[in-house]
Design an enzyme around this catalytic site. Structure first.
Site, PDB file in Angstrom:
ATOM      1  CE  LYS A 139      17.065  70.772  67.381  1.00 37.67           C
ATOM      2  NZ  LYS A 139      17.807  72.028  67.418  1.00 37.67           N
ATOM      3  CE  LYS A 219      20.076  71.651  77.812  1.00 39.94           C
ATOM      4  NZ  LYS A 219      20.527  70.560  77.045  1.00 39.94           N
ATOM      5  CE  LYS A 222      27.025  80.291  71.340  1.00 38.72           C
ATOM      6  NZ  LYS A 222      28.369  80.008  70.875  1.00 38.72           N
TER       7      LYS A 222
END
Ligand code: TRP
Length: 352
Positions: A139, A219, A222
């Site tokens: 992140k 992976k 969304k």
């Protein structure tokens, strides 16, 4: 560990028994907990990577599933988006077969005790543990302008989610392995300081804990825009499957394909026993990618036809999802408050 490996590890509650709301820790050996981000309607990666196990574990386990909207705040700052996506994720799970009569589905923010336990846990967690968490490092790279403090405590809240109900098993995708491992360490650190109380949870994976997206590389997720959306209109779903990257070395229709690297071929594993003959067709160039994709789309649509119809039915009943989530949270109240009470007692909070 996979679900198969676990079959003799947990006790089987009486068939048809309602999920207990017991506060007896000893009775929670067969308890399952998992959380999912409110990311809207589920995609194929959610299903194959973890939700198959959510549904399977309703049988024989005492299962609790949570839409983690507090966690979503670490990356999403539009409240309406979180609220809508939480509802859609709940709808999708119910349509896929999660049965609120047999397991508990609830929204994290409806049980704020999770936050309290997270704070209590944070006092046993060295900062170095959370700083080195792979998801935090990721992140920091992907949202460099928004390295908020909640991102750092993300795995502590996740440990609290699991531990507050003393769950022993956590069905998740392989990207969550580090978080579950950290949850074990956090619980162990707390038990060492304050005396044995919490169960060390174990991750439970499906046989496909990481499903690649339509790009064939990363992976399915969304946020990466590479999903096959189980509840999309048929034309849209077909378009997503058609857009999949296959074996990039297969240029001409007459070139032999390599099913081991082709993501479309790999997904066929989960949609029919005959996948090896499909692979053989690719290897010998008897079939082309277009044929194999069309067949995959057909099979996805037929496998999920019932779930897609159920979604329509559920969506047409306003208030139903909200009612299910509210009832789920309510059933968990006694266990959540009991866990916090024991922590207060042992940690020295409040009067004796
Ligand atoms: N971090 C998990 C994810 O992104 C979601 C999650 C939150 C979770 N709390 C949990 C998963 C507890 C398992 C158990 O998928």
């Amino acid at each position: 560990m996979t679900l198969d490996a676990l079959s003799d590890a947990a006790p089987t509650p009486a068939p048809g028994a309602p999920p207990p709301t017991t506060t007896d820790v000893a009775a929670t050996r067969g308890r399952v907990f998992s959380g999912v981000q409110p990311s809207g309607l589920p995609h194929l990666g959610n299903y194959l990577g973890a939700f198959r196990n959510y549904i399977a574990m309703q049988e024989g386990y005492d299962a609790i599933y949570c839409i983690v909207d507090y966690h979503a705040l670490t990356s999403t700052h539009d409240g309406e988006v979180i609220r809508r996506n939480a509802r859609e994720m709940a709808l999708g799970l119910l349509a896929l077969g999660l049965d609120p009569e047999r397991s508990i589905l609830f929204r994290q923010s409806d049980r704020p005790e999770h936050l309290e336990l997270s704070w209590l846990f944070s006092s046993v967690v060295p900062v170095s543990w959370v700083e080195r968490t792979p998801s935090f490092k990721e992140k920091r790279r992907t949202q460099p302008d928004d390295v908020n403090h909640a991102l750092l405590s993300y795995p502590v809240l996740q440990a609290a989610d699991i531990a507050i109900y003393h769950a022993g098993y956590v069905p998740v995708g392989s990207d969550q392995a580090a978080h579950v491992e950290l949850a074990r360490e956090i619980v162990r650190a707390w038990n060492t300081r304050y005396g044995d109380y919490f169960v060390e949870p174990k991750a439970v994976f499906t046989d496909s804990p990481m499903i690649r997206g339509t790009d064939g590389v990363t992976k399915m997720s969304k946020s990466l825009g590479n999903t096959i959306d189980l509840f999309a209109p048929e034309a849209e779903l077909r378009k997503q499957v058609t857009s999949m990257v296959t074996d990039t070395q297969r240029i001409l229709r007459t070139d032999p394909g390599r099913p081991e690297v082709c993501n479309v071929c790999q997904l066929h594993r989960y949609f029919g026993e005959d996948y090896e003959s499909i692979w053989e067709g690719e290897r010998t160039a008897r079939t082309g990618c277009v044929d194999t994709k069309r067949l995959l789309a057909d099979r996805i649509l037929s496998r999920f036809a019932e779930a897609r119809a159920r979604l329509e039915e559920l969506a047409a009943r306003p208030g139903l999802v909200e009612e299910i989530l509210r009832a789920g949270a309510e059933r968990l109240a006694p266990q959540a408050s009991e866990t916090v009470r024991v922590c207060h007692e042992r940690m020295g909070l409040g009067p004796r």
